[in-house]
Design a protein around this motif. Structure first.
Motif, mmCIF file in Angstrom:
data_model
loop_
_atom_site.group_PDB
_atom_site.id
_atom_site.type_symbol
_atom_site.label_atom_id
_atom_site.label_comp_id
_atom_site.label_asym_id
_atom_site.label_seq_id
_atom_site.Cartn_x
_atom_site.Cartn_y
_atom_site.Cartn_z
ATOM 1 N N ARG A 103 0.826 -1.201 0.000
ATOM 2 C CA ARG A 103 0.000 0.000 0.000
ATOM 3 C C ARG A 103 0.867 1.262 0.000
ATOM 4 O O ARG A 103 0.540 2.254 -0.639
ATOM 5 N N VAL B 99 0.528 4.159 -2.778
ATOM 6 C CA VAL B 99 0.289 5.567 -2.464
ATOM 7 C C VAL B 99 1.399 6.433 -3.047
ATOM 8 O O VAL B 99 1.136 7.463 -3.681
ATOM 9 N N LEU C 104 -6.798 9.578 -3.347
ATOM 10 C CA LEU C 104 -5.977 8.432 -2.955
ATOM 11 C C LEU C 104 -6.851 7.260 -2.526
ATOM 12 O O LEU C 104 -6.615 6.116 -2.930
ATOM 13 N N ILE D 153 -6.565 4.014 -4.805
ATOM 14 C CA ILE D 153 -5.736 2.974 -4.205
ATOM 15 C C ILE D 153 -6.589 1.883 -3.588
ATOM 16 O O ILE D 153 -6.372 0.700 -3.828
ATOM 17 N N ILE E 144 -4.970 7.846 5.355
ATOM 18 C CA ILE E 144 -4.049 8.401 4.364
ATOM 19 C C ILE E 144 -2.971 9.220 5.054
ATOM 20 O O ILE E 144 -1.784 9.135 4.707
#
Length: 228
Positions: free
Chosen positions: A159, A163, A180, A184, A196
């Protein structure tokens, strides 16, 4: 072959998931608690772990935290019985790649496992020549999911790579937290944008010379982030 570790303290759940994954053609080991899981991970390479959150002594959160603190990038899908927002948020903040709430469809879980494995196995076996991009003090190859500072390999979770890759593809642009989350994770029910912020914090700790005074990933207050 792909090897998966299933960790759950409920025998019926553990055995059911093991049987279904064996039927899908995976090699499967299982553990009944977090301590046993950590021991197995020290002894054997696994391509993915399905990890229950609510376990005695060493919880799924604890396992996740220990692995990420040790820079172990194994993809992790958390199983949570409560389905509460705080569980999902904490799991992702601790470095899990995905989560699914009990009760769940085995077909949905297998679909998520296959999606993660398609991505991670593609990068693992990609023979394209390495192409590192310099981002702050770190060199990153997004095709092979490799990162290094100088000659030292830096381990990021999948991840974190995603990102960072999204920010890199939109460098010099303001990227909102919702952008995002949508691109994602892609889950409409994703609980909060706070996660985030925690991913950005971890990336800054690896990229920035001084994470407390970031020069590479900037916060644009009220709007999102910009990678310079």
């Amino acid at each position: 072959m792909i090897r998966i570790l299933v960790v759950d303290d409920e025998p019926a759940m553990r055995e059911g998931l093991t049987d279904n994954l064996l039927f899908e053609g995976y090699l499967v080991d299982n553990a009944c608690d977090g301590k046993s899981a950590l021991q197995k991970l020290n002894e054997t390479h696994y391509d993915l772990m399905v990890l229950d959150v609510m376990m005695p002594e060493v919880s799924g959160f604890d396992v996740c935290k220990q692995l990420r603190n040790a820079n172990n990038p194994i993809p992790i899908i958390l199983l949570t019985a409560k389905g509460e927002e705080i569980d999902r948020v904490l799991g992702l903040e601790f470095g899990a790649d995905d989560y699914i709430s009990k009760p769940f469809s085995v077909r949905e879980l297998i679909a998520r496992i296959k999606a993660i494995l398609r991505r991670t196995q593609h990068y693992k076996h990609d023979s394209t020549p390495r192409q590192f991009e310099r981002i702050g003090q770190m060199d990153v190859d997004f095709k092979s999911y490799e990162a290094k500072i100088g000659h030292e390999t830096i381990k990021l979770s999948h991840r974190e790579f995603e990102v960072l890759h999204f920010l890199w593809d939109h460098r010099q642009q303001i990227v909102s937290r919702d952008d995002l989350l949508k691109n994602i994770w892609g889950y409409d029910e994703f609980p909060t944008t706070r996660t985030i912020d925690n991913f950005i914090l971890r990336l800054r700790q690896k990229i920035e010379t001084n994470p407390n005074d970031p020069k590479i990933i900037l916060t644009v207050h009220g709007m999102g982030y910009k990678l310079l």
